[in-house]
Design a protein around this motif. Structure first.
Motif, short mmCIF file in Angstrom:
data_model
loop_
_atom_site.label_atom_id
_atom_site.label_comp_id
_atom_site.label_asym_id
_atom_site.label_seq_id
_atom_site.Cartn_x
_atom_site.Cartn_y
_atom_site.Cartn_z
N VAL A 155 0.78 -1.61 -0.16
CA VAL A 155 -0.20 -0.14 0.23
C VAL A 155 0.51 0.92 0.56
O VAL A 155 1.15 2.07 -0.39
CB VAL A 155 -0.84 0.05 1.26
N GLN A 156 1.84 1.40 0.49
CA GLN A 156 2.90 2.49 0.33
C GLN A 156 3.36 2.64 -0.09
O GLN A 156 3.93 3.59 -0.70
CB GLN A 156 4.19 1.93 1.15
N ALA A 157 3.64 2.06 -1.63
CA ALA A 157 4.27 1.99 -3.19
C ALA A 157 3.33 2.35 -3.36
O ALA A 157 3.76 3.57 -4.36
CB ALA A 157 5.01 0.37 -3.49
N ALA A 158 2.06 2.01 -3.47
CA ALA A 158 1.34 2.86 -4.28
C ALA A 158 0.71 4.11 -4.54
O ALA A 158 0.65 4.58 -4.75
CB ALA A 158 -0.19 1.76 -3.83
N LEU A 159 0.85 4.25 -2.71
CA LEU A 159 -0.08 5.66 -2.32
C LEU A 159 2.26 7.02 -2.86
O LEU A 159 1.46 7.81 -3.51
CB LEU A 159 0.51 6.03 -1.45
N ASP A 160 2.82 5.99 -2.94
CA ASP A 160 3.86 6.75 -3.69
C ASP A 160 3.85 7.10 -4.56
O ASP A 160 4.30 8.16 -5.61
CB ASP A 160 5.23 5.78 -3.49
N ASP A 161 3.07 6.00 -5.01
CA ASP A 161 2.99 6.31 -7.27
C ASP A 161 1.77 7.51 -6.86
O ASP A 161 2.16 8.76 -8.03
CB ASP A 161 2.31 4.63 -7.81
N VAL A 162 1.02 7.38 -6.76
CA VAL A 162 0.04 8.47 -6.78
C VAL A 162 0.99 10.12 -6.10
O VAL A 162 0.25 10.75 -6.88
CB VAL A 162 -1.09 8.07 -5.79
N ALA A 163 1.37 10.29 -5.50
CA ALA A 163 2.53 10.55 -5.02
C ALA A 163 3.09 11.66 -6.04
O ALA A 163 3.22 13.12 -6.31
CB ALA A 163 2.86 11.47 -3.67
N ARG A 164 3.89 10.62 -7.15
CA ARG A 164 4.89 11.15 -7.61
C ARG A 164 3.93 11.51 -9.31
O ARG A 164 4.52 12.71 -9.64
CB ARG A 164 5.34 9.59 -8.05
N TRP A 198 9.91 16.26 -0.88
CA TRP A 198 8.45 15.60 -0.98
C TRP A 198 9.66 14.86 -2.24
O TRP A 198 9.19 13.30 -2.42
CB TRP A 198 7.78 15.72 -1.16
N MET A 199 9.99 15.46 -3.16
CA MET A 199 10.56 15.63 -4.40
C MET A 199 11.95 14.16 -4.49
O MET A 199 12.42 13.59 -5.08
CB MET A 199 11.14 16.75 -5.38
N ARG A 200 12.71 14.73 -3.06
CA ARG A 200 13.92 13.87 -3.70
C ARG A 200 13.42 12.67 -2.94
O ARG A 200 14.24 11.43 -3.36
CB ARG A 200 14.89 14.73 -1.54
N ARG A 201 12.53 12.14 -1.36
CA ARG A 201 12.61 10.76 -0.94
C ARG A 201 12.00 10.23 -2.43
O ARG A 201 11.75 8.82 -2.57
CB ARG A 201 11.28 11.25 -0.02
N LEU A 202 11.09 11.25 -3.25
CA LEU A 202 10.73 9.78 -4.27
C LEU A 202 10.66 10.32 -5.83
O LEU A 202 10.17 9.84 -6.43
CB LEU A 202 9.02 10.41 -3.80
N GLY A 203 12.16 10.42 -5.26
CA GLY A 203 13.19 10.44 -6.35
C GLY A 203 12.09 11.90 -7.97
O GLY A 203 12.29 10.61 -9.37
N VAL A 204 11.08 11.88 -7.82
CA VAL A 204 11.07 14.05 -9.20
C VAL A 204 11.89 14.25 -9.28
O VAL A 204 12.52 14.49 -8.88
CB VAL A 204 9.72 14.28 -8.31
N GLU A 205 12.39 14.11 -10.73
CA GLU A 205 13.22 15.41 -10.59
C GLU A 205 12.63 16.81 -10.95
O GLU A 205 11.85 17.13 -11.35
CB GLU A 205 13.62 15.05 -12.61
N GLY A 206 13.68 17.59 -10.99
CA GLY A 206 13.17 19.19 -11.11
C GLY A 206 14.24 19.55 -10.16
O GLY A 206 15.64 19.03 -10.00
N PRO A 207 14.05 21.15 -10.50
CA PRO A 207 15.03 21.83 -9.68
C PRO A 207 15.24 21.34 -8.73
O PRO A 207 14.53 21.91 -7.52
CB PRO A 207 14.40 23.57 -10.60
N VAL A 208 16.52 21.51 -7.61
CA VAL A 208 16.67 20.96 -5.99
C VAL A 208 17.62 21.94 -5.27
O VAL A 208 18.51 22.06 -6.56
CB VAL A 208 17.39 19.70 -5.85
N ASP A 209 17.17 22.99 -4.92
CA ASP A 209 17.62 23.53 -3.84
C ASP A 209 18.53 23.39 -3.31
O ASP A 209 18.70 22.08 -2.65
CB ASP A 209 16.79 24.38 -2.94
#
Length: 463
Positions: free
Chosen positions: A411-420, A452-463
């Motif tokens: 269930v945690q992996a499923a929720l992480d996919d939704v959040a990404r 959140w982006m770092r934890r879930l591996g979402v690419e984007g400008p990271v400060d």
């Protein structure tokens, strides 16, 4: 010669004469379009009969008379036969005519009543048999007289079950072995004046089954239903036990508590005491009402999850029926589709399912059971001209969330996919502006979004 129309008042006639007026009365349609010297109404209920007579009399110029037919058991052919013949004799006496041209309009709520009218028309009074539908209008039914025994042999007629006599029987199909067993048990309960608990999923026809049991019982009082889920806890006790409450209204009949598990615990306690003692504190005389209830799920879960008090459960669940979902009895799907299509044809004109559409309908799980299936077919019939195609069905199916659990589900992996997915979409909409994206996502600030982006591996400008 006087032409006389005789008809039993059915539930749809009463509904048509009520405040909603959303259905048509077959009696009104026939009387308004045809000429009769007299209309003679029959009903087992004095109140309902008089009310309908007053309504009909205000809409037509034909004289309307009403007679209450006192029937203790509407499934007893011999009793219905005798009381109906007496009512017809009373009608003839009132008219004081040497010759009467009789017309019997079929469509009573009880199959026994219609059978008696057909039998009488062919053995006693030489009457014309009529039926009316929205699709076909008024039709004369031609039944060969040589198929009928003499009237005195009426007692030998084959028995009619409680469910042949029940209104709206078509929502509780029983072509499958599972529903054959349900109906057999329900027939036994119809003959017993015991409380009944009906469980199963929403849309399986539990209330219609309860109505069928009531119609097949010896109780002549009304069938009264209370939706426990629709009332607040402080309203439930008043609705049941207050002055003129539902228990008082259902005197001599049946009270159905729909969604029993939504009845407040304190009200459950009062109800248990009333059933146990045979009286309620607010009702001075002994309790003369049969209690039936519906609940979603299996009987065991009502107790294990604490949704129904144990003492109340055991007080009501003397007769127990669990209605299986439609997807577990495929033999019932095809006949139910055909019945719904017939009703659609009566209301909207000719419609048929293409082979591809029928296959799609037959193979869906229909988590909403009969209710969802019928609503889908009706929506599709509105879109179609003559033939309901597969694409019409697909447009009219509304998918709810699927709660099936695949093997090794996380269930945690499923929720992480939704959040990404939401994080990426927010960043796209706001051109990578974290402050605006965080606000759109309901996060406190852009730093929270960055974490959140770092934890879930979402690419984007990271400060």
């Amino acid at each position: 010669m006087a032409s006389v129309l005789v008809a039993w008042i059915n539930d749809r006639d009463l509904e048509a004469s009520g405040p909603s007026g959303m259905v048509e009365s077959r009696i009104l349609k026939v009387v308004a379009d045809e000429f009769y010297a007299q209309v003679y109404l029959l009903s087992a209920s004095k109140k309902a009969g008089r009310s309908f007579k007053k309504w009909l009399g205000a809409l037509v110029t034909t004289p309307v008379e009403f007679e209450r037919v006192k029937v203790n058991n509407p499934l007893d052919y011999a009793e219905v036969w005798e009381t109906t013949l007496q009512a017809l004799a009373d009608c003839k006496q009132r008219l004081d005519e040497d010759e009467i041209e009789w017309s019997f309009l079929l469509g009573a709520d009880s199959a026994v009543m219609d059978a008696v009218m057909i039998h009488a028309a062919n053995t006693e009074l030489s009457a014309e048999l009529l039926q009316w539908s929205k699709a076909d209008g008024l039709q004369v039914i031609d039944v060969a007289r040589d198929r009928f025994p003499l009237a005195q042999n009426a007692e030998s007629a084959p028995p009619v079950t409680a469910f042949q006599a029940a209104a709206n029987l078509d929502v509780i199909e029983h072509h499958s072995p599972q529903m054959d067993a349900v109906h057999a048990h329900a027939q036994r309960l119809a003959a017993l004046d015991v409380p009944v608990l009906l469980t199963g999923e929403s849309g399986t026809g539990r209330e219609m089954l309860a109505r069928a049991i009531h119609k097949g019982s010896k109780r002549r009082g009304p069938f009264v239903a209370m939706d426990c889920e629709a009332l607040e806890p402080d309203e439930q006790a008043e609705a049941l036990f207050g002055a003129g409450g539902l228990i008082a209204q259902a005197k001599g009949g049946t009270l159905l508590l729909d969604a029993l598990d939504h009845l407040a615990p304190s009200v459950q306690a009062l109800l248990h005491r009333a059933i146990r003692d045979g009286r309620a504190a607010s009702v001075r005389e002994p309790l003369d009402v049969r209690i039936m209830a519906t609940a979603t799920g299996h009987p065991g879960t009502l107790l294990s999850e604490g949704r129904v008090r144990e003492d109340l459960f055991h007080a009501i669940a003397i007769g127990m029926i669990h209605v299986p979902p439609l997807r577990d009895r495929p033999a019932d799907v095809g006949p139910f589709i055909d019945r719904v299509l017939q009703r659609i044809n009566d209301e909207m004109g000719p419609r048929e399912l293409s082979p591809e559409a029928r296959e799609l309908v037959a193979n869906r799980p229909w988590l909403g059971n009969h209710r969802e299936l019928e609503a889908t077919l009706r929506r599709a019939a509105v879109l179609a001209e003559k033939v309901i195609e597969q694409h019409h069905i697909q447009q009219c199916v509304f998918e709810g969330p699927s709660w099936e659990l695949p093997p090794d589900f996380d269930v945690q992996a499923a929720l992480d996919d939704v959040a990404r997915g939401y994080l990426r979409r927010a960043m796209q909409l706001h051109d990578g502006n974290k402050t605006q994206a965080a606000k759109a996502l309901g996060l406190n600030n852009y730093q929270t979004l960055t974490n959140w982006m770092r934890r879930l591996g979402v690419e984007g400008p990271v400060d």
